[in-house]
Scaffold this motif. Structure first.
Motif, PDB file in Angstrom:
ATOM      1  N   MET A 110      -3.100  -3.847  20.280  1.00 42.38           N
ATOM      2  CA  MET A 110      -3.800  -4.487  19.164  1.00 42.38           C
ATOM      3  C   MET A 110      -4.979  -5.329  19.645  1.00 42.38           C
ATOM      4  O   MET A 110      -5.708  -5.886  18.847  1.00 42.38           O
ATOM      5  N   ARG A 111      -5.201  -5.363  20.951  1.00 44.37           N
ATOM      6  CA  ARG A 111      -6.407  -5.988  21.493  1.00 44.37           C
ATOM      7  C   ARG A 111      -7.582  -5.060  21.248  1.00 44.37           C
ATOM      8  O   ARG A 111      -7.447  -3.843  21.290  1.00 44.37           O
ATOM      9  N   VAL A 112      -8.751  -5.609  21.023  1.00 46.78           N
ATOM     10  CA  VAL A 112      -9.911  -4.758  20.750  1.00 46.78           C
ATOM     11  C   VAL A 112     -10.842  -4.591  21.939  1.00 46.78           C
ATOM     12  O   VAL A 112     -11.590  -3.632  22.003  1.00 46.78           O
ATOM     13  N   GLU A 113     -10.778  -5.469  22.909  1.00 48.71           N
ATOM     14  CA  GLU A 113     -11.721  -5.368  24.015  1.00 48.71           C
ATOM     15  C   GLU A 113     -11.142  -4.698  25.263  1.00 48.71           C
ATOM     16  O   GLU A 113     -11.831  -4.545  26.254  1.00 48.71           O
ATOM     17  N   ILE A 114      -9.878  -4.305  25.206  1.00 44.38           N
ATOM     18  CA  ILE A 114      -9.239  -3.587  26.311  1.00 44.38           C
ATOM     19  C   ILE A 114      -8.450  -2.421  25.698  1.00 44.38           C
ATOM     20  O   ILE A 114      -8.372  -2.287  24.484  1.00 44.38           O
ATOM     21  N   TRP A 115      -7.839  -1.551  26.512  1.00 42.82           N
ATOM     22  CA  TRP A 115      -7.241  -0.317  25.994  1.00 42.82           C
ATOM     23  C   TRP A 115      -5.770  -0.117  26.365  1.00 42.82           C
ATOM     24  O   TRP A 115      -5.391   0.971  26.809  1.00 42.82           O
ATOM     25  N   PRO A 116      -4.855  -1.079  26.191  1.00 44.64           N
ATOM     26  CA  PRO A 116      -3.430  -0.807  26.416  1.00 44.64           C
ATOM     27  C   PRO A 116      -2.938   0.263  25.434  1.00 44.64           C
ATOM     28  O   PRO A 116      -3.503   0.436  24.352  1.00 44.64           O
ATOM     29  N   THR A 117      -1.881   0.951  25.780  1.00 40.71           N
ATOM     30  CA  THR A 117      -1.438   2.084  24.952  1.00 40.71           C
ATOM     31  C   THR A 117      -0.149   1.828  24.185  1.00 40.71           C
ATOM     32  O   THR A 117       0.373   2.740  23.545  1.00 40.71           O
ATOM     33  N   CYS A 141       0.831  -1.197   0.000  1.00 40.03           N
ATOM     34  CA  CYS A 141       0.000   0.000   0.000  1.00 40.03           C
ATOM     35  C   CYS A 141       0.873   1.258   0.000  1.00 40.03           C
ATOM     36  O   CYS A 141       1.761   1.394   0.841  1.00 40.03           O
ATOM     37  N   ASP A 142       0.601   2.157  -0.918  1.00 38.96           N
ATOM     38  CA  ASP A 142       1.332   3.428  -0.972  1.00 38.96           C
ATOM     39  C   ASP A 142       0.719   4.466  -0.038  1.00 38.96           C
ATOM     40  O   ASP A 142       1.436   5.254   0.569  1.00 38.96           O
ATOM     41  N   ILE A 143      -0.614   4.513   0.063  1.00 37.23           N
ATOM     42  CA  ILE A 143      -1.281   5.470   0.952  1.00 37.23           C
ATOM     43  C   ILE A 143      -2.274   4.719   1.830  1.00 37.23           C
ATOM     44  O   ILE A 143      -3.179   4.046   1.343  1.00 37.23           O
ATOM     45  N   ILE A 144      -2.081   4.851   3.136  1.00 38.90           N
ATOM     46  CA  ILE A 144      -2.942   4.196   4.119  1.00 38.90           C
ATOM     47  C   ILE A 144      -3.739   5.269   4.846  1.00 38.90           C
ATOM     48  O   ILE A 144      -3.186   6.246   5.344  1.00 38.90           O
ATOM     49  N   ARG A 145      -5.071   5.075   4.896  1.00 42.88           N
ATOM     50  CA  ARG A 145      -5.953   6.036   5.560  1.00 42.88           C
ATOM     51  C   ARG A 145      -6.357   5.504   6.929  1.00 42.88           C
ATOM     52  O   ARG A 145      -6.800   4.357   7.059  1.00 42.88           O
ATOM     53  N   VAL A 146      -6.194   6.353   7.944  1.00 40.30           N
ATOM     54  CA  VAL A 146      -6.635   6.060   9.302  1.00 40.30           C
ATOM     55  C   VAL A 146      -7.792   7.000   9.611  1.00 40.30           C
ATOM     56  O   VAL A 146      -7.669   8.220   9.441  1.00 40.30           O
ATOM     57  N   ARG A 147      -8.916   6.432  10.040  1.00 36.12           N
ATOM     58  CA  ARG A 147     -10.068   7.255  10.441  1.00 36.12           C
ATOM     59  C   ARG A 147     -10.399   6.967  11.903  1.00 36.12           C
ATOM     60  O   ARG A 147     -10.537   5.807  12.296  1.00 36.12           O
ATOM     61  N   LEU A 148     -10.497   8.023  12.690  1.00 37.49           N
ATOM     62  CA  LEU A 148     -10.799   7.940  14.116  1.00 37.49           C
ATOM     63  C   LEU A 148     -12.201   8.487  14.335  1.00 37.49           C
ATOM     64  O   LEU A 148     -12.495   9.617  13.922  1.00 37.49           O
ATOM     65  N   ASN A 149     -13.059   7.718  14.966  1.00 39.20           N
ATOM     66  CA  ASN A 149     -14.453   8.096  15.158  1.00 39.20           C
ATOM     67  C   ASN A 149     -14.616   8.856  16.469  1.00 39.20           C
ATOM     68  O   ASN A 149     -14.374   8.315  17.541  1.00 39.20           O
ATOM     69  N   THR A 150     -15.045  10.106  16.380  1.00 36.47           N
ATOM     70  CA  THR A 150     -15.242  10.928  17.573  1.00 36.47           C
ATOM     71  C   THR A 150     -16.628  10.733  18.186  1.00 36.47           C
ATOM     72  O   THR A 150     -16.939  11.352  19.195  1.00 36.47           O
ATOM     73  N   TYR A 151     -17.459   9.878  17.595  1.00 29.95           N
ATOM     74  CA  TYR A 151     -18.831   9.665  18.065  1.00 29.95           C
ATOM     75  C   TYR A 151     -18.873   9.210  19.518  1.00 29.95           C
ATOM     76  O   TYR A 151     -19.631   9.736  20.313  1.00 29.95           O
ATOM     77  N   GLN A 152     -18.059   8.221  19.860  1.00 30.47           N
ATOM     78  CA  GLN A 152     -18.049   7.698  21.218  1.00 30.47           C
ATOM     79  C   GLN A 152     -17.091   8.500  22.089  1.00 30.47           C
ATOM     80  O   GLN A 152     -16.027   8.903  21.648  1.00 30.47           O
ATOM     81  N   SER A 153     -17.480   8.706  23.337  1.00 28.66           N
ATOM     82  CA  SER A 153     -16.627   9.397  24.290  1.00 28.66           C
ATOM     83  C   SER A 153     -15.487   8.475  24.716  1.00 28.66           C
ATOM     84  O   SER A 153     -15.700   7.288  24.946  1.00 28.66           O
ATOM     85  N   LYS A 154     -14.268   9.027  24.778  1.00 34.32           N
ATOM     86  CA  LYS A 154     -13.094   8.247  25.172  1.00 34.32           C
ATOM     87  C   LYS A 154     -12.218   9.092  26.096  1.00 34.32           C
ATOM     88  O   LYS A 154     -12.143  10.303  25.955  1.00 34.32           O
ATOM     89  N   THR A 155     -11.519   8.417  27.003  1.00 33.91           N
ATOM     90  CA  THR A 155     -10.569   9.100  27.863  1.00 33.91           C
ATOM     91  C   THR A 155      -9.298   9.402  27.062  1.00 33.91           C
ATOM     92  O   THR A 155      -9.099   8.858  25.966  1.00 33.91           O
ATOM     93  N   ALA A 156      -8.421  10.218  27.624  1.00 32.54           N
ATOM     94  CA  ALA A 156      -7.140  10.524  26.963  1.00 32.54           C
ATOM     95  C   ALA A 156      -6.338   9.245  26.733  1.00 32.54           C
ATOM     96  O   ALA A 156      -5.736   9.064  25.674  1.00 32.54           O
ATOM     97  N   SER A 157      -6.343   8.342  27.697  1.00 30.58           N
ATOM     98  CA  SER A 157      -5.623   7.078  27.547  1.00 30.58           C
ATOM     99  C   SER A 157      -6.235   6.223  26.433  1.00 30.58           C
ATOM    100  O   SER A 157      -5.514   5.586  25.667  1.00 30.58           O
ATOM    101  N   GLN A 158      -7.547   6.208  26.320  1.00 29.00           N
ATOM    102  CA  GLN A 158      -8.201   5.449  25.255  1.00 29.00           C
ATOM    103  C   GLN A 158      -7.872   6.035  23.877  1.00 29.00           C
ATOM    104  O   GLN A 158      -7.699   5.296  22.917  1.00 29.00           O
ATOM    105  N   TRP A 159      -7.751   7.352  23.773  1.00 26.35           N
ATOM    106  CA  TRP A 159      -7.342   7.961  22.499  1.00 26.35           C
ATOM    107  C   TRP A 159      -5.927   7.532  22.128  1.00 26.35           C
ATOM    108  O   TRP A 159      -5.636   7.238  20.970  1.00 26.35           O
ATOM    109  N   ARG A 160      -5.015   7.477  23.126  1.00 28.40           N
ATOM    110  CA  ARG A 160      -3.650   7.004  22.858  1.00 28.40           C
ATOM    111  C   ARG A 160      -3.674   5.548  22.398  1.00 28.40           C
ATOM    112  O   ARG A 160      -2.995   5.165  21.450  1.00 28.40           O
ATOM    113  N   SER A 161      -4.476   4.723  23.067  1.00 30.84           N
ATOM    114  CA  SER A 161      -4.602   3.324  22.687  1.00 30.84           C
ATOM    115  C   SER A 161      -5.148   3.199  21.269  1.00 30.84           C
ATOM    116  O   SER A 161      -4.656   2.387  20.465  1.00 30.84           O
ATOM    117  N   LEU A 162      -6.132   4.006  20.940  1.00 28.11           N
ATOM    118  CA  LEU A 162      -6.714   3.986  19.598  1.00 28.11           C
ATOM    119  C   LEU A 162      -5.680   4.368  18.545  1.00 28.11           C
ATOM    120  O   LEU A 162      -5.581   3.730  17.494  1.00 28.11           O
TER     121      LEU A 162
END
Length: 174
Positions: free
Chosen positions: A153-160, A106-127
């Motif tokens: 890379m886990r989806v059900e918890i939020w390590p950073t 892939c030459d160009i990879i798009r990352v989209r972050l959804n602001t719909y759900q509320s997240k803590t600062a740590s969860q944003w770092r994990s995302l």
């Protein structure tokens, strides 16, 4: 038992074995099978990001720097967007928007972050860590291969952070 039932039963066993083999290998090699980066040098650019999106992007970029991938600013390789994408069921998503001529990376990879759900600062770092992991072709991890619960890379918890397994997989895959 009729012969046709034996054939059907044998076909079911073979199909199940193949399914288990495919599932196991996906976890074994940690390959996301969808965003193979074209090289170990990735330029990052954010587009009209919120403060949370900027923090997620900065953290994701810094986690990639812990691996064999070198990052820079300016764009061309990883493009980051955030917006209220609505109730989609995802906090972030990563996809390839420009494959090379041979469709091998892939030459160009798009990352989209959804602001719909509320997240803590740590969860944003994990995302940010998680979605940038996909830019390095990492797939999701589960409890079975992240027993100490420390991979972003886990989806059900939020390590950073990436754990050593993630870093080894990036090194092996790029």
């Amino acid at each position: 038992m009729p012969r046709s039932a034996h054939r059907l039963s044998a076909a079911a066993v073979v199909a199940a074995a193949l399914l288990l083999t495919v599932t196991s290998s996906a976890y074994a090699d940690h390959d996301d099978r969808g965003t193979d980066p074209d090289n170990r040098n990735q330029a990052v650019k954010g587009f009209s990001l919120t403060t949370n999106g900027t923090n997620a992007m900065n953290h994701g970029k810094s986690e990639l720097e812990r691996s064999v991938i070198n990052t820079s600013w300016g764009g061309g390789d990883i493009e980051v967007f955030d917006a209220n994408y609505g109730k989609t069921g995802w906090h972030g998503t990563t996809d390839c928007t420009d494959w090379n001529a041979l469709w091998t990376s892939c030459d160009i990879i798009r990352v989209r972050l959804n602001t719909y759900q509320s997240k803590t600062a740590s969860q944003w770092r994990s995302l940010g860590c998680h979605e940038f992991g996909h830019t390095a072709d990492l797939g999701h991890r589960g409890a079975g291969n992240d027993k100490d619960n420390n991979s972003c890379m886990r989806v059900e918890i939020w390590p950073t952070r990436y754990d050593q397994h993630d870093l080894n997989a990036i090194k092996a895959g790029t």
